[in-house]
Enzyme design. Structure first.
Site, PDB file in Angstrom:
ATOM      1  N   ARG A  14       6.704  -0.891  -2.178  1.00 36.47           N
ATOM      2  CA  ARG A  14       5.337  -0.407  -2.223  1.00 36.47           C
ATOM      3  C   ARG A  14       4.472  -1.417  -2.952  1.00 36.47           C
ATOM      4  O   ARG A  14       4.914  -2.056  -3.905  1.00 36.47           O
ATOM      5  CB  ARG A  14       5.246   0.947  -2.950  1.00 36.47           C
ATOM      6  CG  ARG A  14       6.020   2.057  -2.261  1.00 36.47           C
ATOM      7  CD  ARG A  14       5.925   3.349  -3.056  1.00 36.47           C
ATOM      8  NE  ARG A  14       6.741   4.405  -2.457  1.00 36.47           N
ATOM      9  CZ  ARG A  14       6.306   5.240  -1.519  1.00 36.47           C
ATOM     10  NH1 ARG A  14       5.065   5.149  -1.100  1.00 36.47           N
ATOM     11  NH2 ARG A  14       7.100   6.156  -1.016  1.00 36.47           N
ATOM     12  N   GLY A  15       3.238  -1.558  -2.487  1.00 35.87           N
ATOM     13  CA  GLY A  15       2.295  -2.460  -3.129  1.00 35.87           C
ATOM     14  C   GLY A  15       0.953  -1.796  -3.304  1.00 35.87           C
ATOM     15  O   GLY A  15       0.771  -0.600  -3.024  1.00 35.87           O
ATOM     16  N   GLY A  49      -0.333  -0.920   0.389  1.00 35.23           N
ATOM     17  CA  GLY A  49       0.499  -0.480   1.491  1.00 35.23           C
ATOM     18  C   GLY A  49       1.939  -0.225   1.117  1.00 35.23           C
ATOM     19  O   GLY A  49       2.365  -0.437  -0.019  1.00 35.23           O
ATOM     20  N   VAL A  61       5.952  -0.818   2.711  1.00 37.77           N
ATOM     21  CA  VAL A  61       6.769  -1.548   3.681  1.00 37.77           C
ATOM     22  C   VAL A  61       7.992  -0.694   4.021  1.00 37.77           C
ATOM     23  O   VAL A  61       8.723  -0.254   3.128  1.00 37.77           O
ATOM     24  CB  VAL A  61       7.213  -2.922   3.130  1.00 37.77           C
ATOM     25  CG1 VAL A  61       8.083  -3.644   4.156  1.00 37.77           C
ATOM     26  CG2 VAL A  61       6.006  -3.777   2.772  1.00 37.77           C
ATOM     27  N   ASP A  94      -4.387 -14.388   0.070  1.00 33.14           N
ATOM     28  CA  ASP A  94      -3.683 -13.562  -0.919  1.00 33.14           C
ATOM     29  C   ASP A  94      -2.311 -14.160  -1.224  1.00 33.14           C
ATOM     30  O   ASP A  94      -1.311 -13.450  -1.282  1.00 33.14           O
ATOM     31  CB  ASP A  94      -3.546 -12.124  -0.421  1.00 33.14           C
ATOM     32  CG  ASP A  94      -3.198 -11.160  -1.554  1.00 33.14           C
ATOM     33  OD1 ASP A  94      -3.603 -11.428  -2.704  1.00 33.14           O
ATOM     34  OD2 ASP A  94      -2.519 -10.155  -1.306  1.00 33.14           O
TER      35      ASP A  94
END
Length: 428
Positions: A24-25, A28, A30, A143
């Protein structure tokens, strides 16, 4: 014929079965998924937007994410995670990407701390290769950070999250006035609203390599605006573990994008450093690490995505201008002081040189005088010996001559006696 999803799997776009969450980021989640049509594992990025974004911001970010993801899908390079597909479901973009068996560079740093410079140089070369391919295709990542660099077991690296960058770090101010991104890895020109170009990725790469070498971000200050202020106004601190990579870091972290090291220059410098070294084998596998101090833990978290309002950004620019003006005045005063110190040092050095020259001349004169006196002494000694030599020979002659005369007389007498004796004895 396609594979069938498990009963508890979520099916995306009628094709991708979501299995489990890989990570998790800030923007979002994954998922590990299976492409049922091609029967292969894939990674699916579910792009989510923060709750504080307006509907207009969400629309703009969604459109840009879809557009950039389709552009990134055209990239085909071993140092870039491939984007297979992009779909929209439930009002959110979903990106279907290549599943890479690797750990993020951020995870490696969290597990091992500072990495050896040869390993960082190899990672930098791989990421540069991916960025070069993207820039040639007209794609700016925007990024680049340790969380978006994947490192395989053999040390090779690839860049991921192309297409997400627009959503997590678009440098333009939106209609409601916000800039979104990771402050520790934002290029300073982004705070000034300049159009993004390849140079922003190179600055972010420099900040990423600095973090890998030292184990924490260079500009992290514990709070997003303070961090961004440091990025804009402060130079990167020295990197004690950089070794021969220090010029590369300094060039990539140059504030002015026009003066910043290019991808080709950075590649040559990294390759030259590796060619001159004999790097030991390195693996990003798990390793024990001592607990970090609280400040360093906060610094590591500075790669999270932050939203900065336009008003705060304008205040930052104004403050940075004030700070830069103060810095400029201090720099002028410091330069004037240093110039005076240099003049004083030059005058002192000139005086020392003149004194040394005078001492040297005096020493030479004394040496010449001593040599002249020694020569005169030698001449007097030779003259004295010359005066003594004839008298010595005169006395010797008057001793030797009488002795020779006496010997001759004695020999003559002896010879006469012998002759007389012979005559008397009748020898003749």
């Amino acid at each position: 014929m396609t594979a069938e999803p498990a009963s508890d799997d979520r099916l995306l776009a009628g094709r991708y079965a979501l299995r489990e969450v890989l990570g998790r980021g800030g923007m979002g989640v994954v998922w590990l998924a299976t492409d049922l049509r091609l029967e292969r594992p894939v990674a699916v990025k579910e792009v989510t937007f923060a709750l504080h974004l307006s509907d207009e911001e969400r629309r703009l970010l969604r459109e840009r994410t879809m557009r950039e993801a389709r552009t990134a899908a055209r990239l085909d390079h071993p140092s870039v995670t491939s984007v297979y597909d992009v779909v929209e479901e439930d009002g959110r973009p979903w990106l279907v990407m290549e599943l890479v068996q690797a750990r993020s560079l951020q995870e490696v740093i969290d597990g091992q701390g500072p990495l050896p410079w040869p390993a960082v140089a190899r990672i930098g070369l791989d990421v540069l290769a991916g960025l070069t391919a993207a820039h040639e295709a007209g794609v700016v990542h925007r990024d680049v950070k340790p969380a978006n660099v994947l490192v395989a077991d053999d040390g090779r690296a690839c860049l991921t999250d192309f297409g997400i960058a627009t959503a997590t770090g678009d440098p333009t101010i939106t209609t409601t006035g916000a800039i979104i991104g990771s402050p520790s890895y934002m290029a300073p020109e982004r705070a000034n609203g300049q159009p993004p170009g390849p140079a922003v990725d190179l600055w972010s790469l420099g900040a990423t390599l600095w973090t890998a070498l030292e184990g924490h971000p260079a500009f992290a200050r514990g709070e997003p605006m303070a961090t961004l202020m440091a990025v804009v106004t402060e130079e990167a601190p020295p990197a004690p573990h950089a070794g021969p990579l220090e010029p590369v870091l300094r060039g990539l972290l140059t504030k002015d994008p026009a003066q910043r090291t290019t991808a080709q220059q950075a590649c040559r410098q990294l390759q030259a450093a590796l060619d001159e070294a004999q790097p030991a084998p390195w693996s990003p596998g798990p390793a024990a690490r001592q607990p970090e101090p609280p400040q360093q833990v906060d610094e590591v978290r500075q790669d999270r995505v932050e939203r900065i309002d336009a008003a705060d950004l304008r205040a930052l620019v104004a403050a940075s201008a004030t700070v830069l003006g103060t810095v400029a005045r201090d720099a002028r005063d410091q330069a004037r002081h240093l110039a005076e110190r240099r003049r004083e040092r030059r005058a002192q050095a000139t005086a020392r040189e003149e004194a040394a020259a005078q001492e040297s001349a005096a020493a030479q004169e004394q040496a010449v005088a001593r040599e002249r006196a020694a020569a005169q002494e030698r001449e007097r000694a030779v003259a004295a010996r010359a005066d003594q030599r004839p008298r010595f020979r005169f006395r010797r002659r008057w001793v030797v001559v009488p002795v020779l005369v006496v010997l001759l007389v004695v020999l003559a007498v002896v010879a006469g006696l012998v002759v007389l004796a012979g005559y008397l004895l009748g020898w003749s």
